[in-house]
Design an enzyme around this catalytic site. Sequence first.
Site, PDB file in Angstrom:
ATOM      1  N   PHE A 134       0.645  -1.292  -0.024  1.00 14.19           N
ATOM      2  CA  PHE A 134       0.065   0.032   0.174  1.00 14.19           C
ATOM      3  C   PHE A 134       0.908   1.121   0.021  1.00 14.19           C
ATOM      4  CE2 PHE A 134      -2.812   3.098   1.876  1.00 14.19           C
ATOM      5  CZ  PHE A 134      -4.200   2.905   1.416  1.00 14.19           C
ATOM      6  N   ASP A 218       1.200  -4.917   9.170  1.00 14.22           N
ATOM      7  CA  ASP A 218       0.053  -3.771   8.778  1.00 14.22           C
ATOM      8  C   ASP A 218      -1.231  -4.674   8.627  1.00 14.22           C
ATOM      9  OD1 ASP A 218      -1.768  -2.386   7.410  1.00 14.22           O
ATOM     10  OD2 ASP A 218      -0.433  -1.189   6.384  1.00 14.22           O
ATOM     11  N   TYR A 243     -11.348   1.834  10.061  1.00 13.90           N
ATOM     12  CA  TYR A 243     -12.629   2.068   9.298  1.00 13.90           C
ATOM     13  C   TYR A 243     -12.865   1.096   8.087  1.00 13.90           C
ATOM     14  CZ  TYR A 243      -8.658   4.126   6.909  1.00 13.90           C
ATOM     15  OH  TYR A 243      -7.104   4.110   6.410  1.00 13.90           O
ATOM     16  N   LYS A 244     -11.950   0.082   8.206  1.00  8.99           N
ATOM     17  CA  LYS A 244     -12.416  -1.013   6.981  1.00  8.99           C
ATOM     18  C   LYS A 244     -13.252  -2.133   7.922  1.00  8.99           C
ATOM     19  CE  LYS A 244      -8.257   0.520   4.596  1.00  8.99           C
ATOM     20  NZ  LYS A 244      -6.817   0.300   4.408  1.00  8.99           N
ATOM     21  N   ARG A 398     -12.466  -5.427  -6.712  1.00  2.67           N
ATOM     22  CA  ARG A 398     -12.045  -6.181  -5.474  1.00  2.67           C
ATOM     23  C   ARG A 398     -13.584  -5.998  -4.790  1.00  2.67           C
ATOM     24  NH1 ARG A 398      -8.236  -2.817  -1.680  1.00  2.67           N
ATOM     25  NH2 ARG A 398     -10.019  -1.324  -2.061  1.00  2.67           N
TER      26      ARG A 398
HETATM   27  C1  LIG Z   1      -6.190   1.506   4.150  1.00  6.30           C
HETATM   28  C2  LIG Z   1      -4.700   1.231   4.517  1.00  6.30           C
HETATM   29  C3  LIG Z   1      -4.133   2.238   5.159  1.00  6.30           C
HETATM   30  C4  LIG Z   1      -4.423   3.538   5.354  1.00  6.30           C
HETATM   31  O1  LIG Z   1      -3.506   4.228   5.862  1.00  6.30           O
HETATM   32  P1  LIG Z   1      -4.302   5.549   7.013  1.00  6.30           P
HETATM   33  O2  LIG Z   1      -3.025   6.041   7.640  1.00  6.30           O
HETATM   34  O3  LIG Z   1      -5.164   4.981   7.776  1.00  6.30           O
HETATM   35  O4  LIG Z   1      -4.779   6.684   6.112  1.00  6.30           O
HETATM   36  C5  LIG Z   1      -2.631   2.008   5.344  1.00  6.30           C
HETATM   37  N1  LIG Z   1      -1.868   0.769   4.857  1.00  6.30           N
HETATM   38  C6  LIG Z   1      -2.735  -0.170   4.101  1.00  6.30           C
HETATM   39  C7  LIG Z   1      -1.924  -1.452   3.894  1.00  6.30           C
HETATM   40  C8  LIG Z   1      -4.140  -0.025   4.123  1.00  6.30           C
HETATM   41  O5  LIG Z   1      -4.723  -0.942   3.372  1.00  6.30           O
END
Ligand SMILES: *Cc1c(COP(=O)(O)O)cnc(C)c1O
Length: 423
Positions: A134, A218, A243-244, A398
């Site tokens: 990500f 992560d 939030y996911k 997805r």
């Molecule tokens: C959604 C997601 C993030 C989001 O990062 P924020 O700091 O909450 O904006 C980071 N890493 C991964 C792998 C994600 O899927």
Amino acid sequence: MSNADHSVGRALDMDAQDSLALYRSQFYLPAPNGEPQSYFCGHSLGLQPRWAREYVLEELREWETLGVEGHFRSARPWLSYHERLTPHLALLVGAHPAEVVAMNSLTVNLHLLLASFYRPTPERHKVLIERSAFPSDRYAVVSQLRWHGFDDSALIEIGPRDGESCLREDDIAAALDRDGPSIAAVLLPGVQYLTGQRFNLQQIAALAKQKGCMVGFDLAHAIGNVPLDLHDWNADFAVWCSYKYLNGGPGAIGGAFVHQRHHRDASLPRLAGWWGHDAHSRFAMPDKYVPIAGAEAWQLSNPPILAAAPLLASLELFAQAGIPALRAKSIALTAYLEQLLRERALNRTTLLTPSDQDARGAQLSLRLNVERQRAKSIYEQLAARGFICDWREPDIMRIAPVPFYNTYKEVWLLVDSLLGIMN
Ligand SMILES: *Cc1c(COP(=O)(O)O)cnc(C)c1O
């Protein structure tokens, strides 16, 4: 699940036997055109639990009527509000309560923990990540390398082999074997955001520890999605957002895990703030910083109560339903989606996510076997019909059936509509 009953009746039967079916009514289903959508986007933003609003309103009322006294005298005093999240988070990630804390957001937490656990030396300064990490994780790691005076050459990126969509566990092991002694930290996801591949974190942590590397995970797409056992797996640290799959709402308070073996290590550097200071003497405002013995020591500031309240409402649902039951339904729901795609949609889609249920969570990622513009238009037509999935450029769809609020019937309708549009 291969006896080929593709009727909607079978989907309805499975819904009728679903012991978690009642939880759907605990969430608001978006209905911008009057009809509730079939929402397969819980991997991006989970739906709002019905109690979330009440929990937020309660804190607004306490603020209204108590002012500053709300820190101590509200029904859920703000001073310790974050502690209410702790036992739930500990269960979700498989940790002791002292090993987890709700704070900040994911990327912020990643930086705070890298500040402690990425401690490069000239011989051992590399960081192992995946090639399609990500972007925020990659940016965070590269900026940490630069912060310590290194450049991108200190980044080891491993990816899928040519022509494959997922990373082989053997290749992770081989990279650790080859470069282990020069690797300071390993950062990998629990579930890969793009492909939905779930990694064997236990094995990765064991190999990384054998090689003397710090290992962090992560869990953005893993927490609330797949069972986790961070303490026993021996991870050094982990971070997540809420939030996911956790349904904590946009910008909800994130979280972090720090293994207990690090709690009393006074040599660990840390970026400190007053909220990480011993709670008993915090308000004596001493000059000398005395860290809390646990993950809470990494807190900097007093936490955002209004961004924690919806998460509390959601975590109480997780506690009621239980991870084993949620995971069991998730496995069945996703297997049903895969089965319908394979058997009804035959060669029209290519699955990127592993078929092995242990190597994935709720999400399936796929390509439609048509030209890219047409694929995107099919995705848009699905959305117009109320099937909310997600599109990642250049051509990945997805789809996450979420056990809390998706039904077998919705999965059936999704595939049926996809075929209707493609025909
Ligand atoms: C959604 C997601 C993030 C989001 O990062 P924020 O700091 O909450 O904006 C980071 N890493 C991964 C792998 C994600 O899927």
